[in-house]
Design a protein around this motif. Structure first.
Motif, mmCIF file in Angstrom:
data_model
loop_
_atom_site.group_PDB
_atom_site.id
_atom_site.type_symbol
_atom_site.label_atom_id
_atom_site.label_comp_id
_atom_site.label_asym_id
_atom_site.label_seq_id
_atom_site.Cartn_x
_atom_site.Cartn_y
_atom_site.Cartn_z
ATOM 1 N N ASP A 1 0.788 -1.115 0.210
ATOM 2 C CA ASP A 1 -0.137 0.007 0.147
ATOM 3 C C ASP A 1 0.894 1.253 -0.170
ATOM 4 O O ASP A 1 0.298 2.388 -0.642
ATOM 5 C CB ASP A 1 -0.966 -0.029 1.029
ATOM 6 C CG ASP A 1 -2.029 -1.145 1.253
ATOM 7 O OD1 ASP A 1 -2.165 -1.856 0.273
ATOM 8 O OD2 ASP A 1 -2.790 -1.070 2.188
ATOM 9 N N ALA A 2 1.770 1.222 0.641
ATOM 10 C CA ALA A 2 2.713 2.523 0.857
ATOM 11 C C ALA A 2 3.170 2.644 -0.651
ATOM 12 O O ALA A 2 3.444 4.009 -0.964
ATOM 13 C CB ALA A 2 3.991 2.242 1.761
ATOM 14 N N ILE A 3 3.718 1.668 -1.441
ATOM 15 C CA ILE A 3 4.124 1.818 -2.678
ATOM 16 C C ILE A 3 2.998 2.447 -3.670
ATOM 17 O O ILE A 3 3.261 3.438 -4.389
ATOM 18 C CB ILE A 3 4.756 0.689 -3.357
ATOM 19 C CG1 ILE A 3 5.645 -0.120 -2.277
ATOM 20 C CG2 ILE A 3 5.449 0.933 -4.565
ATOM 21 C CD1 ILE A 3 6.818 0.863 -1.723
ATOM 22 N N GLN A 4 2.135 1.997 -3.501
ATOM 23 C CA GLN A 4 0.866 2.061 -4.354
ATOM 24 C C GLN A 4 0.460 3.661 -4.358
ATOM 25 O O GLN A 4 0.110 4.307 -5.187
ATOM 26 C CB GLN A 4 -0.535 1.473 -4.324
ATOM 27 C CG GLN A 4 0.066 -0.219 -4.664
ATOM 28 C CD GLN A 4 -1.155 -1.086 -4.375
ATOM 29 O OE1 GLN A 4 -1.521 -0.841 -3.364
ATOM 30 N NE2 GLN A 4 -1.379 -2.100 -5.308
ATOM 31 N N GLU A 5 0.353 3.982 -2.842
ATOM 32 C CA GLU A 5 -0.115 5.432 -2.642
ATOM 33 C C GLU A 5 0.828 6.383 -2.947
ATOM 34 O O GLU A 5 0.370 7.367 -3.694
ATOM 35 C CB GLU A 5 -0.177 5.706 -1.118
ATOM 36 C CG GLU A 5 -1.238 4.650 -0.444
ATOM 37 C CD GLU A 5 -1.161 4.813 1.233
ATOM 38 O OE1 GLU A 5 -0.499 5.746 1.833
ATOM 39 O OE2 GLU A 5 -1.920 3.907 1.708
#
Length: 159
Positions: A83-87
């Motif tokens: 999620d951190a990368i996608q955000e």
């Protein structure tokens, strides 16, 4: 200043001392973001903390002479997931339009990243800074609670 010293467990007399990774782990999430921003400010970047909410996936904007970066900051006791990368990846275009500059992407965490997050980061050119790298950065670019307080007090209200 005394209020900050008492709330976050730092004696006001010692707040000018360089902070350790263990002390950064104890900060609330907003001050942890400010601490990471302070580390990059020590490296010569113009730093901007994004608002507490509606930041579109970016916690810190770093403007530099050579390169500029968007940071996703994670303070967690578990592995950091994809999620951190996608955000941060989905926020890139918005911030490039807003600041009229190109950004490189970085995720910074006080833990390690999952294998899924690592693969996603590699395929999307997102640099990862894990706990071990963060400890080295803290040793090289020492920050104090006063540095963190100053940056937090300048947090953007809206983006």
């Amino acid at each position: 200043d005394e209020l900050f010293g008492n709330i976050f467990g730092f004696e006001t007399e010692t707040k000018a001392e360089a902070l350790t990774m263990q002390q950064l782990d104890k900060l609330n999430p907003s001050l942890f973001e400010a601490a990471i921003a302070a580390l990059y400010k020590q490296q010569g970047f113009d730093v901007h903390l994004t608002p507490y909410s509606n930041d579109k996936g970016v916690d810190v904007v770093l403007l530099g002479d050579q390169d500029s970066y968007l940071l996703q900051v994670k303070q967690t006791k578990t592995l950091v997931g994809r999620d951190a990368i996608q955000e941060i990846y989905t926020a890139k275009s918005y911030y490039e339009n807003k600041f009229n500059t190109k950004f490189k992407l970085t995720a910074v965490a006080n833990n390690d990243f999952s294998s899924t997050a690592t693969m996603l980061a590699q395929s999307n050119s997102v640099e990862l800074v894990n706990r071990q790298q963060l400890i080295k950065m803290i040793d090289r670019h020492q920050i104090t609670i006063m540095d963190i307080n100053k940056i937090e007090s300048q947090r953007m209200q809206r983006i």
